[in-house]
Design an enzyme around this catalytic site. Sequence first.
Site, PDB file in Angstrom:
ATOM      1  CB  SER A 138      21.701  14.251  20.616  1.00 25.00           C
ATOM      2  OG  SER A 138      23.078  14.151  20.952  1.00 25.00           O
ATOM      3  CE1 TYR A 151      22.961  12.153  15.761  1.00 25.74           C
ATOM      4  CE2 TYR A 151      24.296  13.415  17.311  1.00 25.74           C
ATOM      5  CZ  TYR A 151      23.357  12.433  17.061  1.00 25.74           C
ATOM      6  OH  TYR A 151      22.790  11.737  18.102  1.00 25.74           O
TER       7      TYR A 151
END
Length: 249
Positions: A138, A151
Amino acid sequence: MNLKLKDKTCIVTGATSGMGKAIAIAFHKAGANLVLSGRNEERGDLLAQNLENSIFLAGDVSEPKYNKKLVEIAIENFGKLDIVSLNAGILGLGNVIDLSIADWHTTLNTNLSSIFYISKYAIPYLEKNNGNILINASIAAFKSFPNHPAYCASKAGSVAVMKQMAVDYAPKIRVNAICPGPVDTPLIWDSAKAFEDPEKAVENAGNTTLLKRLGKPEDIASLALFLVSDDASWITGTAMNIDGGILNT
């Protein structure tokens, strides 16, 4: 039809929705045999029924034994393993004070430790076929977002372990990562809950990109197919952004 993955055997995790599902479909269209992984048994079984030469196994990628079983199924049913595409992930929302210790560990285990687990079991077979590992990371590996500490940490770690495995297992195995920006999947809507106005946050994410739209799962699948194919045979140890240009804004 360009069957770039004809006779290749691929494990695809996170295959029951979003980017993982789009990647599974793209790999199938390219001729691959598939072992599909996800937590939703109903969606996974339906996907496998619709994709020829596909097997679905429901489970939790944070469990080492489950990752081992995915590799065993690939070998038992297709005789080899060529590609591992890792897309399973969760958010673990909450700032450091609010996020529970259990949720911190669950997020890290799902997003990062799972890469270690499946790679540990898959690499001996991938080495036999000059295979490759593709990690769906990501832009959160490089950019901070409010209330996403677990995350962001897990995605930064996934890029780091990608680069390390690329060093250890070259030249037999290529290891790369894709780093999506805002993509229109269930995950982005869950992520937006960290903001005061979730719907506006998603809208702003698309408008903030240079291309003025959210990504589509198929955008990510196209890059994934390229990176696991022979077209990318001289690419390894690379984290490739696919974000509509948002990191340049």
